[in-house]
Design a protein around this motif. Structure first.
Motif, PDB file in Angstrom:
ATOM      1  N   VAL A 104       9.227  -5.903  42.514  1.00  0.00           N
ATOM      2  CA  VAL A 104       8.828  -5.295  43.783  1.00  0.00           C
ATOM      3  C   VAL A 104       7.540  -4.529  43.505  1.00  0.00           C
ATOM      4  N   GLY A 105       6.470  -4.835  44.239  1.00  0.00           N
ATOM      5  CA  GLY A 105       5.186  -4.187  44.003  1.00  0.00           C
ATOM      6  C   GLY A 105       4.748  -3.364  45.202  1.00  0.00           C
ATOM      7  N   ILE A 106       4.336  -2.130  44.963  1.00  0.00           N
ATOM      8  CA  ILE A 106       4.005  -1.194  46.043  1.00  0.00           C
ATOM      9  C   ILE A 106       2.605  -0.641  45.829  1.00  0.00           C
ATOM     10  N   THR A 107       1.770  -0.746  46.867  1.00  0.00           N
ATOM     11  CA  THR A 107       0.442  -0.159  46.810  1.00  0.00           C
ATOM     12  C   THR A 107       0.114   0.491  48.142  1.00  0.00           C
ATOM     13  N   GLY A 108      -1.095   1.061  48.236  1.00  0.00           N
ATOM     14  CA  GLY A 108      -1.511   1.804  49.421  1.00  0.00           C
ATOM     15  C   GLY A 108      -2.296   3.020  48.966  1.00  0.00           C
ATOM     16  N   LEU A 118      11.673   6.245  45.635  1.00  0.00           N
ATOM     17  CA  LEU A 118      12.809   6.011  46.532  1.00  0.00           C
ATOM     18  C   LEU A 118      13.323   4.583  46.406  1.00  0.00           C
ATOM     19  N   THR A 119      12.423   3.621  46.383  1.00  0.00           N
ATOM     20  CA  THR A 119      12.829   2.219  46.227  1.00  0.00           C
ATOM     21  C   THR A 119      13.569   2.024  44.914  1.00  0.00           C
ATOM     22  N   GLY A 120      13.068   2.675  43.866  1.00  0.00           N
ATOM     23  CA  GLY A 120      13.745   2.600  42.576  1.00  0.00           C
ATOM     24  C   GLY A 120      15.141   3.185  42.615  1.00  0.00           C
ATOM     25  N   GLU A 121      15.313   4.326  43.295  1.00  0.00           N
ATOM     26  CA  GLU A 121      16.635   4.957  43.398  1.00  0.00           C
ATOM     27  C   GLU A 121      17.611   4.059  44.162  1.00  0.00           C
ATOM     28  N   ILE A 122      17.138   3.452  45.243  1.00  0.00           N
ATOM     29  CA  ILE A 122      18.001   2.546  46.005  1.00  0.00           C
ATOM     30  C   ILE A 122      18.407   1.355  45.152  1.00  0.00           C
ATOM     31  N   MET A 123      17.441   0.749  44.460  1.00  0.00           N
ATOM     32  CA  MET A 123      17.748  -0.420  43.638  1.00  0.00           C
ATOM     33  C   MET A 123      18.700  -0.077  42.503  1.00  0.00           C
ATOM     34  N   VAL A 133       8.130   1.488  37.239  1.00  0.00           N
ATOM     35  CA  VAL A 133       6.989   1.459  36.320  1.00  0.00           C
ATOM     36  C   VAL A 133       5.663   1.553  37.076  1.00  0.00           C
ATOM     37  N   GLY A 134       4.583   1.561  36.292  1.00  0.00           N
ATOM     38  CA  GLY A 134       3.235   1.452  36.851  1.00  0.00           C
ATOM     39  C   GLY A 134       2.550   2.783  37.020  1.00  0.00           C
ATOM     40  N   ASN A 135       1.835   2.907  38.115  1.00  0.00           N
ATOM     41  CA  ASN A 135       1.015   4.085  38.376  1.00  0.00           C
ATOM     42  C   ASN A 135       1.835   5.356  38.547  1.00  0.00           C
ATOM     43  N   ILE A 136       3.138   5.221  38.648  1.00  0.00           N
ATOM     44  CA  ILE A 136       4.038   6.366  38.777  1.00  0.00           C
ATOM     45  C   ILE A 136       4.108   7.160  37.472  1.00  0.00           C
ATOM     46  N   GLY A 137       3.541   6.593  36.381  1.00  0.00           N
ATOM     47  CA  GLY A 137       3.462   7.340  35.126  1.00  0.00           C
ATOM     48  C   GLY A 137       4.229   6.724  33.973  1.00  0.00           C
ATOM     49  N   ASN A 138       4.874   5.575  34.220  1.00  0.00           N
ATOM     50  CA  ASN A 138       5.637   4.884  33.185  1.00  0.00           C
ATOM     51  C   ASN A 138       5.043   3.482  33.023  1.00  0.00           C
ATOM     52  N   PRO A 139       4.237   3.245  31.991  1.00  0.00           N
ATOM     53  CA  PRO A 139       3.544   1.958  31.874  1.00  0.00           C
ATOM     54  C   PRO A 139       4.491   0.764  31.911  1.00  0.00           C
ATOM     55  N   LYS A 146      12.537  -4.893  28.126  1.00  0.00           N
ATOM     56  CA  LYS A 146      13.942  -4.650  28.472  1.00  0.00           C
ATOM     57  C   LYS A 146      14.416  -5.517  29.627  1.00  0.00           C
ATOM     58  N   THR A 147      13.496  -6.204  30.313  1.00  0.00           N
ATOM     59  CA  THR A 147      13.884  -6.950  31.509  1.00  0.00           C
ATOM     60  C   THR A 147      14.721  -8.171  31.160  1.00  0.00           C
ATOM     61  N   THR A 148      15.566  -8.593  32.112  1.00  0.00           N
ATOM     62  CA  THR A 148      16.403  -9.785  31.978  1.00  0.00           C
ATOM     63  C   THR A 148      16.295 -10.593  33.262  1.00  0.00           C
ATOM     64  N   GLU A 149      16.937 -11.742  33.307  1.00  0.00           N
ATOM     65  CA  GLU A 149      16.903 -12.568  34.521  1.00  0.00           C
ATOM     66  C   GLU A 149      17.601 -11.883  35.694  1.00  0.00           C
ATOM     67  N   ASN A 150      18.401 -10.846  35.406  1.00  0.00           N
ATOM     68  CA  ASN A 150      19.102 -10.129  36.474  1.00  0.00           C
ATOM     69  C   ASN A 150      18.459  -8.792  36.832  1.00  0.00           C
ATOM     70  N   SER A 151      17.390  -8.418  36.156  1.00  0.00           N
ATOM     71  CA  SER A 151      16.803  -7.102  36.373  1.00  0.00           C
ATOM     72  C   SER A 151      15.804  -7.116  37.527  1.00  0.00           C
ATOM     73  N   VAL A 152      15.479  -5.905  37.997  1.00  0.00           N
ATOM     74  CA  VAL A 152      14.459  -5.713  39.031  1.00  0.00           C
ATOM     75  C   VAL A 152      13.476  -4.656  38.528  1.00  0.00           C
ATOM     76  N   THR A 153      12.198  -4.977  38.597  1.00  0.00           N
ATOM     77  CA  THR A 153      11.149  -4.032  38.246  1.00  0.00           C
ATOM     78  C   THR A 153      10.475  -3.563  39.522  1.00  0.00           C
ATOM     79  N   VAL A 154      10.475  -2.250  39.764  1.00  0.00           N
ATOM     80  CA  VAL A 154       9.810  -1.657  40.920  1.00  0.00           C
ATOM     81  C   VAL A 154       8.524  -1.015  40.411  1.00  0.00           C
ATOM     82  N   ALA A 155       7.390  -1.532  40.863  1.00  0.00           N
ATOM     83  CA  ALA A 155       6.103  -1.127  40.288  1.00  0.00           C
ATOM     84  C   ALA A 155       5.192  -0.496  41.332  1.00  0.00           C
ATOM     85  N   GLU A 156       4.735   0.733  41.046  1.00  0.00           N
ATOM     86  CA  GLU A 156       3.661   1.346  41.827  1.00  0.00           C
ATOM     87  C   GLU A 156       2.342   0.857  41.239  1.00  0.00           C
ATOM     88  N   ILE A 157       1.488   0.274  42.075  1.00  0.00           N
ATOM     89  CA  ILE A 157       0.284  -0.357  41.558  1.00  0.00           C
ATOM     90  C   ILE A 157      -0.937   0.155  42.309  1.00  0.00           C
TER      91      ILE A 157
END
Length: 442
Positions: A104-108, A118-123, A133-139, A146-157
């Motif tokens: 899931v990629g979020i920009t603006g 918030l999206t990360g907490e819901i997921m 991860v991402g611009n939120i401060g966690n590269p 750590k990702t797997t075929e069942n994981s979700v990465t929420v990225a601030e970009i």
């Protein structure tokens, strides 16, 4: 991505560059590092490090260059790499090429961090294998292994990070809003807009992009996107998406169902309503049941440095909005205040204008305390617009002390600079934490 035995350079040795280096160490690549600063401590690295200039013999041997987001693409070393046909990607793209789950990629311009958190907490409430991860401060490069075929990465970009993507394709994306920012880097507003919309360039009709209907730029570009689109609106009814009605209910435009009222949220304001609706739309698309989504939204607390309550001192409430790094974000901070406010602003000059920020004071700001590189330019703007209740100060600590002198019980003090932090601080996080330290010692 097979990098075994290939020569790769990481350009920029900040947090993202260091994380990219750590990730590359596991690929078998022949790594070297480069930074334009000549006075860095490089003792912690066990590979060749080049400072100031990158030798020609190294450039000619390279198979890939990984740029940190803070490094502009118009510096001489970038031009040299392009002339030598060395592919240039960013830390986000490097990580994505090793991603095994869904993204899931979020920009603006504004609201990215709150919406991403918030999206990360819901997921996470639905899938424990969620990485934020991402611009939120966690590269991203720090977590992707750590990702797997069942994981979700929420990225601030950020727009900086989107400049260097190639194959990056989020299953769901969001562009929250676009207002002038970073024009000193992007050159024109059109370049900045294009950078933001790059988040959708590899999406298909199988994917979704969530857009703010109240943003004219987003509304106009929606029909040209390669993916499906759903809107959210804080002011008017939309059919495909969510909207806020006059009672501050969040309503499903498809069914007319009221999902929640904003009074049930811990993050007030129309801008936060927009962030909430974006998060709901994205996580619904990712398969999270609505009941679980709404429960997580109601539980969510404001993120650090975004209109964050610090402390009440002598009847005065102090708020840290250090992440208000441009005028539009700082306007949102002012709109969150409901009492007479002493506002602390100013900082690094990114080339934006401050007229709308000054106009947004709307009787709420009793005094504006200005610091940093932009203080005199903002003061000139304030005076031109008829707002003369401002003072110049040399340091953040002095600004906090002066704010305490100017306030009385029932007032508020808000740090919401409308500027980046790099003239006086390492980051907006450092600026915000110092502000909190100074408040706590009053």
């Amino acid at each position: 991505m097979d990098l075994h035995g290939k020569k790769v350079v990481v350009v920029g040795l900040g947090k993202s560059g260091q994380a990219a280096y750590e990730l590359l160490k596991g690929t078998g690549a022949d790594i070297c590092l480069y930074d334009g600063k000549e006075d860095l401590d490089i003792s912690a690295y066990h590979v060749p490090v080049y400072l100031g200039e990158l030798p020609e013999r190294i450039v000619s041997a390279l198979s890939l260059a990984v740029f940190s987001p803070g490094v502009p693409l118009n510096i001489p070393v970038a031009q040299i790499l392009r002339e030598n046909n060395v592919p240039v990607i960013g830390e986000i793209e490097l990580a994505y090429r090793m991603e095994r789950g869904r993204v899931v990629g979020i920009t603006g311009t504004n609201g990215k961090t709150t919406t991403t958190a918030l999206t990360g907490e819901i997921m996470k409430a639905y899938n424990e294998q969620t990485f934020v991860v991402g611009n939120i401060g966690n590269p991203y490069t720090k977590e992707v292994r750590k990702t797997t075929e069942n994981s979700v990465t929420v990225a601030e970009i950020s727009s900086f990070q989107l400049e260097t993507i190639d194959t990056f394709r989020p299953r769901v994306s969001a562009v929250l809003n676009i207002t002038p920012d970073h024009l000193n880097r992007h050159g024109t507003m059109e370049n900045y807009i294009d950078a933001k919309f790059a988040i959708t360039k590899n999406q298909t009709k199988e994917d979704l992009c969530v857009l703010n209907y109240e943003d004219e730029v987003l509304r106009k570009r929606a029909s040209a996107l390669p993916c499906r689109v759903e809107f959210f609106s804080s002011r008017q009814k939309v059919k495909d998406g969510l909207y806020q009605n006059k009672h501050k209910d969040i309503v499903d435009g498809r069914t007319g169902e009221v999902l929640m009222n904003m009074s049930e949220s811990n993050i007030p304001g129309d801008h936060n309503c927009e962030n909430i609706m974006a998060a709901i739309l994205m996580t619904r698309e990712m398969g999270v049941p609505m009941e679980l989504i709404i429960k997580a939204v109601k539980r969510f607390q404001a993120v650090e440095h975004r209109v964050e309550f610090v402390k009440t001192v002598a009847g005065v409430d102090y708020y840290n909005d250090s992440k208000g790094t441009n005028p539009d974000a700082a306007i949102k901070g002012i709109q969150s205040m409901d009492k007479p406010t002493v506002l602390i602003g100013g900082g690094y000059d990114k080339g934006g204008e401050f007229d709308e920020w000054i106009r947004s004071f709307d009787g709420k700001v009793k005094k504006l305390l200005l610091m940093g590189e932009t203080k005199e330019r903002i003061a000139e703007t304030a005076k031109r617009l008829g707002f003369e209740e401002y003072e110049l100060t040399d340091t953040l600590q002095n600004a906090v002390k002066r704010a305490a002198e100017l306030t009385e019980p029932g007032d508020a003090v808000l740090l919401s600079p409308a500027c980046a932090s790099w003239d006086m601080f390492d980051s907006y996080e450092q600026r915000g934490r110092l502000f909190k330290d100074y408040v706590r010692t009053l």
